[in-house]
Design an enzyme around this catalytic site. Structure first.
Site, short mmCIF file in Angstrom:
data_model
loop_
_atom_site.label_atom_id
_atom_site.label_comp_id
_atom_site.label_asym_id
_atom_site.label_seq_id
_atom_site.Cartn_x
_atom_site.Cartn_y
_atom_site.Cartn_z
CD GLU A 125 5.11 -7.10 5.37
OE1 GLU A 125 4.90 -6.42 6.22
OE2 GLU A 125 5.77 -7.54 3.98
CG ASP A 126 1.53 -4.74 5.80
OD1 ASP A 126 2.09 -5.56 5.44
OD2 ASP A 126 1.60 -3.40 6.04
CG ASP A 186 1.50 -6.26 -3.64
OD1 ASP A 186 0.26 -6.91 -3.96
OD2 ASP A 186 1.94 -5.09 -3.92
CG PHE A 208 -3.32 0.43 -2.53
CD1 PHE A 208 -1.92 0.17 -2.82
CD2 PHE A 208 -3.72 1.57 -0.72
CE1 PHE A 208 -0.92 0.40 -1.57
CE2 PHE A 208 -2.73 1.48 -0.92
CZ PHE A 208 -1.28 1.33 -0.72
NE ARG A 265 1.88 4.11 8.82
CZ ARG A 265 2.14 2.94 8.00
NH1 ARG A 265 2.10 1.40 7.71
NH2 ARG A 265 3.27 3.06 7.25
P1 5GP Z 1 5.35 -6.10 -1.68
O1 5GP Z 1 7.51 -6.56 -1.38
O2 5GP Z 1 5.02 -7.46 -0.81
O3 5GP Z 1 4.99 -5.90 -2.90
O4 5GP Z 1 4.69 -5.74 -1.04
C1 5GP Z 1 4.61 -5.47 0.47
C2 5GP Z 1 4.41 -3.88 1.90
O5 5GP Z 1 3.94 -2.77 0.07
C3 5GP Z 1 3.91 -4.39 3.00
O6 5GP Z 1 4.42 -4.89 3.80
C4 5GP Z 1 2.75 -3.34 2.37
O7 5GP Z 1 3.59 -2.49 3.50
C5 5GP Z 1 2.66 -2.73 1.15
N1 5GP Z 1 1.23 -3.17 0.62
C6 5GP Z 1 1.59 -3.67 -0.13
N2 5GP Z 1 -0.17 -3.80 -0.78
C7 5GP Z 1 -0.52 -3.05 0.17
C8 5GP Z 1 -1.91 -1.91 -0.40
O8 5GP Z 1 -2.84 -2.94 -0.41
N3 5GP Z 1 -1.89 -1.24 0.58
C9 5GP Z 1 -0.57 -0.88 1.50
N4 5GP Z 1 -1.34 0.34 2.46
N5 5GP Z 1 -0.36 -1.27 1.12
C10 5GP Z 1 0.44 -1.83 1.05
#
Ligand code: 5GP
Length: 176
Positions: free
Chosen positions: A95-96, A99, A148, A161
């Site tokens: 995973e990237d 959050d 972010f 990206r």
């Molecule tokens: P979560 O479900 O953990 O809240 O979010 C996961 C997904 O939200 C990540 O795989 C990513 O695609 C997106 N995401 C979360 N934080 C960021 C951020 O700071 N920047 C970007 N571009 N995408 C984010």
């Protein structure tokens, strides 16, 4: 719109190399399938898997994203499923950024239902202050504050990206 460069390309390279070394050491005796969580993890995934010292099976999964906002919707939809059979395999979900953890928790639950031998999570970045569900990160690149971020696969409304480094993004207020 792009505020500060948070992580330089060289630093990202070092993080990926360290993670690849840790994962290499973990791969002994395993039957690994590396699953990239599209689209954001794609640059990280290719760099990471190419640094491993043995061949591994790769596959791709896509869950819903934020769309054009910087807040998670909290509801995760599966857009693209994996195509390989992961039963009995050692899965590494790549995973990237983690959050709230909601996306990853759903993806991991979905994969575990297919009876892999193990499921481990590899994440480039984590924002622990934003977590809503606890999810163990087996291999983590870097913890960051509540920014972010965009670049190195991470987008805002599908932009940025392909930036080689990671930037802290502040959207412009409406009407400017
Ligand atoms: P979560 O479900 O953990 O809240 O979010 C996961 C997904 O939200 C990540 O795989 C990513 O695609 C997106 N995401 C979360 N934080 C960021 C951020 O700071 N920047 C970007 N571009 N995408 C984010």
């Amino acid at each position: 719109m792009l505020k500060d460069r948070l992580i330089a390309a060289e630093k990202i390279g070092q993080i990926v190399s360290t993670l690849a070394d840790e994962i290499d050491a973990d791969l002994e005796g395993r039957d690994p399938v590396f699953i990239c969580v599209l689209k954001g993890a794609v640059y990280f995934f290719t760099a990471l898997t190419q640094k491993l010292h043995r061949d591994v099976v790769v596959d791709f999964i896509q869950a819903s994203s934020y769309g054009a906002t910087t807040e998670s919707s909290g509801t995760v939809t599966l857009i693209k499923d994996v195509t390989v059979d992961i039963a009995g395999k050692d899965v590494y979900v790549v995973e990237d950024i983690v959050d709230t953890g909601l996306t990853l928790a759903d993806v991991v639950a979905l994969l575990k239902a297919r009876h892999p031998r193990t499921v481990q999570v590899v994440a480039l970045l984590s924002k622990p202050s934003r977590r809503k569900v606890e999810i163990p990160l087996d291999f983590l690149g870097l913890e960051i504050e509540d920014h972010f971020v965009v670049g190195y696969g991470l987008d805002f409304a599908e932009r940025f990206r392909n930036l080689p480094e990671i930037w802290d993004l502040v959207p412009e207020p409406e009407g400017t």
